[in-house]
Design a protein around this motif. Structure first.
Motif, PDB file in Angstrom:
ATOM      1  N   LEU A   1       0.799  -1.230   0.000  1.00 56.14           N
ATOM      2  CA  LEU A   1       0.000   0.000   0.000  1.00 56.14           C
ATOM      3  C   LEU A   1       0.827   1.273   0.000  1.00 56.14           C
ATOM      4  O   LEU A   1       0.345   2.315  -0.468  1.00 56.14           O
ATOM      5  N   LEU A   2       2.057   1.213   0.520  1.00 58.52           N
ATOM      6  CA  LEU A   2       2.812   2.447   0.698  1.00 58.52           C
ATOM      7  C   LEU A   2       3.334   3.000  -0.631  1.00 58.52           C
ATOM      8  O   LEU A   2       3.877   2.257  -1.447  1.00 58.52           O
ATOM      9  N   PRO A   3       3.197   4.327  -0.830  1.00 57.78           N
ATOM     10  CA  PRO A   3       3.690   4.973  -2.049  1.00 57.78           C
ATOM     11  C   PRO A   3       5.189   5.229  -1.965  1.00 57.78           C
ATOM     12  O   PRO A   3       5.845   4.888  -0.974  1.00 57.78           O
ATOM     13  N   ASP A   4       5.736   5.861  -2.983  1.00 57.53           N
ATOM     14  CA  ASP A   4       7.184   6.030  -3.089  1.00 57.53           C
ATOM     15  C   ASP A   4       7.775   6.887  -1.978  1.00 57.53           C
ATOM     16  O   ASP A   4       8.927   6.691  -1.584  1.00 57.53           O
ATOM     17  N   LEU A   5       7.024   7.847  -1.453  1.00 59.33           N
ATOM     18  CA  LEU A   5       7.523   8.741  -0.407  1.00 59.33           C
ATOM     19  C   LEU A   5       6.491   8.836   0.709  1.00 59.33           C
ATOM     20  O   LEU A   5       5.329   9.175   0.468  1.00 59.33           O
ATOM     21  N   VAL A   6       6.923   8.526   1.940  1.00 57.02           N
ATOM     22  CA  VAL A   6       6.011   8.557   3.083  1.00 57.02           C
ATOM     23  C   VAL A   6       6.563   9.465   4.169  1.00 57.02           C
ATOM     24  O   VAL A   6       7.777   9.686   4.274  1.00 57.02           O
TER      25      VAL A   6
ATOM     26  N   GLY B   1       3.193  10.789  -0.350  1.00 57.19           N
ATOM     27  CA  GLY B   1       2.089   9.949  -0.801  1.00 57.19           C
ATOM     28  C   GLY B   1       1.220   9.440   0.325  1.00 57.19           C
ATOM     29  O   GLY B   1       0.066   9.046   0.113  1.00 57.19           O
ATOM     30  N   ALA B   2       1.775   9.431   1.565  1.00 60.13           N
ATOM     31  CA  ALA B   2       1.004   8.954   2.707  1.00 60.13           C
ATOM     32  C   ALA B   2       1.693   9.350   4.001  1.00 60.13           C
ATOM     33  O   ALA B   2       2.911   9.509   4.054  1.00 60.13           O
TER      34      ALA B   2
END
Length: 264
Positions: free
Chosen positions: A100-105, A166-167
């Motif tokens: 679920l995690l995008p490229d930048l958190v 992204g999150a």
């Protein structure tokens, strides 16, 4: 040739150390607490559980450990089985989060589960400094050690970064009917994420789910469940509505329910 007998750790001391530990993560604290409980005589279990809860009343896994131990006719097996389940949670959560995690958190405070999830996802991370305490510096250091491109920023700067990531991803000490207990600053980040339509996830194993709302003294706070996109468990993500249906499945032992009333 005589052999030197192996010294048996003092379980009472183990209980006191687990109850006062403010540096280790939940996994390590629960492991040590469960080992100590399993080594006690049945007559000493109740007082030991109360010592653990009084020492860390915001930590749901200790309430779950205590409830299962007090409610079992075999406290040794109950304590050890609970510790085994908790030990398996981190890898399961990391696997679910990686999808679920995008490229930048943007991550907040320190959590070994967060480290495992970000590393498994292979993404970049901005770490809030997480004052008071500044655990974000250690978070960035540990992420870098496992190959993650991570940097730490001041908490005010982190808020300005919410619309760039992204999150937002945080851990949890407890997940109850009214929300997630975590390090102070979580609610502000979640509110900012909502304002920018940025997904906000809490990583929490099943052991963090509880049918009651635990105290959230400084430096902790409770963030309403509806500010989260989902709570990611080892079984997969749970929406706020799904969390509301799940937490009643995990009541506390009547003895601990009485103790909880004294904390309110």
């Amino acid at each position: 040739m005589r052999t030197i007998p192996r010294m048996t750790p003092n379980p009472r001391r183990g209980i006191r150390e687990a109850a006062s530990d403010r540096r280790s993560g939940a996994l390590e604290i629960v492991r040590r607490a469960a080992e100590a409980l399993a080594a006690l005589r049945p007559s000493d279990v109740e007082e030991a559980v109360l010592t653990l809860i009084r020492g860390q009343p915001w930590m749901a896994p200790l309430w779950r450990l205590g409830s299962e131990t007090l409610g079992s006719t075999d406290h040794v097996a109950a304590a050890r089985n609970f510790a085994l389940r908790v030990a398996a949670e981190r890898d399961g959560i990391a696997k679910q989060a990686a999808a679920l995690l995008p490229d930048l958190v943007l991550v907040h405070s320190f959590s070994s589960t967060l480290i495992a999830a970000v590393a498994a996802a292979g993404v970049r991370a901005i770490c809030t400094l997480s004052n008071p305490g500044g655990e974000g510096a250690l978070m960035a250091e540990r992420l870098t050690e496992v190959g993650v491109d991570a940097r730490v920023v001041d908490d005010a700067v982190a808020l300005l970064s919410v619309d760039e990531v992204g999150a937002v991803v945080v851990g949890a000490d407890a997940v109850g009917p009214a929300g997630v207990v975590n390090k102070v600053g979580t609610r502000t980040l979640a509110e900012e994420a909502r304002r920018h339509s940025t997904p906000c996830y809490s990583l929490a194993g099943e052991s963090k789910l509880l049918a009651v709302d635990l105290p959230a003294p400084q430096p902790f706070e409770r963030t309403p469940m509806d500010l989260f996109t989902s709570v990611i468990t080892e079984e997969g993500p749970l929406t706020p509505d799904e969390v509301a249906r799940r937490v009643p499945e995990h009541p506390v032992h009547p003895l601990l329910a009485e103790l909880l009333q004294k904390h309110k």
